[in-house]
Design a protein around this motif. Structure first.
Motif: not given
Length: 499
Positions: A349-364
């Motif tokens: 219906g109007q209920t959303r199920h998809n989302t994201i767990t985000p992670i950020a970093r710097q490398r070199d």
């Protein structure tokens, strides 16, 4: 040993930790004495040093014995926090010192603040030592296993008192939650933790006021929390990606990530926008890339599927804004994505199920964003979540799989300390009190390791297999499974991004 000696030892320890200067000695001593209702002070020779947590326990016990406080967890916590507040600078001074050190290097600033948070007993170092922690080697690298024994359990008297106070004064809503900035310096009350010795670092992110603190019960090195100055629901969107990348730009030796923003796949607190980070490299960050791809319109961003039990896309680039836009594009695409062949439905219906767990970093000098695809749909077979720990692993882990678990660190309940000992006794055919929900697993272990089980090997076997259970937890939470069908589905989603 007298109470005067304990006070002197605490003051000396605070001077040694550079919480106060020698010129503050008498002032601090008198303030601690006042908290203990002492109207005089007897100077006594001190012949040994003790840790601040141990000395706080001595002072708290004295306060209990003298009837200054009641024998309730929250009252003892409030007392100890108030005592330590005597030795800690005001937030403005802590922030000034932090940014003086930051001008030299970000790591020097975080080193200072992390040490202060430990020395002030805000980070509960003595309790954290009780945790059981080890690593288990898997095909995806070494997973971190922690049985959390650091948080003290409330006794029935305190639980009853909390309920009574909630009924008698239901309007108390300050601070609004455990993450609000109003917790800084808050004395606490029955049902709300003591925070007199709590300090936060002010940090502007995308023209908003955010606050950096450490977790009182750190699960890994320099486990920090970054929280919004505004009490608002968590939300993963373009602004969140920009804030995460801005933070690792400001603090390049830390990673930072967010729980997902939907129930079941999110963390425990979804009502206050916040992130978690720290100076630690999880197994997921070390996981290799399996399948590379490019995104139309994002020439300076490279993408890859990561070899991990959950479904992870890794984006890399030197331009922060390009990564923000690419991450937002993938999020928006995933929110409405459906693939019935692999049981992914974006909405009911109007209920959303998809989302994201985000992670950020710097490398070199290169920014990285890991996007972990999540779905919180339920059905009759899996009422707690289709992409959630399934029934056969819930005897180990039933709770939500949040950011920390996603990256490869199991935070397991304290009950397992004793329950796993009973599993070991069962495997050795000794007298035991095996929990019924562990029996099927224990029988499987007995059959698998029949030829190698002994008193010498049983502990290692159980620890290893506990790690394998956690791996199964992560596999259950993966939206695209690691089999051929699942990986074909993952590639279909990647291909859809360029259509």
């Amino acid at each position: 040993m007298s109470i005067y000696t304990s006070i002197t030892q605490l003051v000396n320890a605070a001077i040694k930790k550079q919480l106060i200067q020698r010129e503050d000695e008498i002032y601090a001593r008198n303030q601690v004495a006042a908290a203990l209702h002492l109207q005089d002070f007897v100077e006594e020779p001190v012949t040994e040093e003790k840790s601040i947590p141990d000395l706080l326990e001595e002072l708290t016990q004295y306060a209990l014995d003298k009837g200054i406080i009641d024998d309730l967890l929250d009252e003892k916590e409030i007392f100890g926090s108030n005592v330590m507040n005597i030795f800690i600078s005001k937030p403005s001074e802590v922030n000034q010192t932090f940014y003086q050190k930051y001008a030299q290097s970000p790591s020097l600033a975080t080193d200072y603040f992390y040490q202060l948070s430990q020395d002030s007993n805000y980070i509960q170092t003595k309790r954290i030592e009780k945790n059981i922690s080890y690593q288990v080697e898997t095909e995806f690298g070494e997973l971190d296993i922690t049985i959390n024994l650091s948080k003290p359990e409330k006794d029935p008297k305190q639980i009853a008192l909390e309920k009574e106070k909630a009924k008698s004064n239901p309007s108390v809503g300050y601070p609004k939650c455990l993450l609000c900035v109003e917790n800084e310096g808050y004395e606490g009350r029955i049902g709300h933790p003591a925070r007199s010795n709590h300090r936060m670092i002010r940090m502007e992110l995308t023209d908003e006021q955010w606050f950096l603190q450490y977790s009182p019960y750190v699960y890994y090195n320099e486990h920090c929390i970054l929280l919004s100055g505004e009490h608002r629901d968590m939300k993963i969107d373009e602004s969140a990606f920009r804030r995460l990348l801005t933070f690792v730009e400001k603090v390049p030796h830390y990673f930072v990530g967010s729980n997902a923003d939907l129930p079941i796949v999110g963390g425990s607190i979804l009502t206050h926008d916040h992130y978690q980070g720290g100076n630690y490299e999880f197994a997921m960050a070390k996981a290799p890339e399996e399948f590379s791809f490019t995104l139309n319109g994002y020439a300076d961003v490279t993408g890859a599927i990561v070899k991990w039990p959950m479904s992870v896309i890794r984006l890399k680039g030197k331009e922060k804004e390009s990564l923000v836009e690419a991450s937002t594009f993938i999020l928006d695409s995933w929110i409405k994505y459906q693939d019935e062949d692999v049981n992914i439905h974006s909405h009911t219906g109007q209920t959303r199920h998809n989302t994201i767990t985000p992670i950020a970093r710097q490398r070199d000098g290169v920014y990285e964003v890991d996007l972990v695809l999540r779905n919180n749909r339920t059905n009759a077979e899996h009422p707690l979540g289709i992409f959630h720990p399934h029934q056969d692993v819930q005897h180990i882990k039933k709770e939500n799989i949040g950011l920390i678990e996603v990256m490869g660190l199991a935070v397991l309940p304290a009950r397992l300390k004793e329950e796993l000992l009973e599993v070991e006794r069962y495997l050795l055919n000794e007298s035991n009190e095996l929990a019924a929900y562990h029996k099927e697993w224990a029988d499987q272990l007995r059959e698998t390791y029949a030829s190698t089980l002994s008193k010498r090997t049983v502990g290692e076997i159980v620890r290893k297999e506990l790690g394998m259970k956690f791996l199964r937890v992560l596999q259950d939470a993966g939206v695209f499974k690691r089999d051929e069908k699942g990986q074909d589905g993952f590639k279909r989603f990647i291909n859809s991004l360029n259509q």
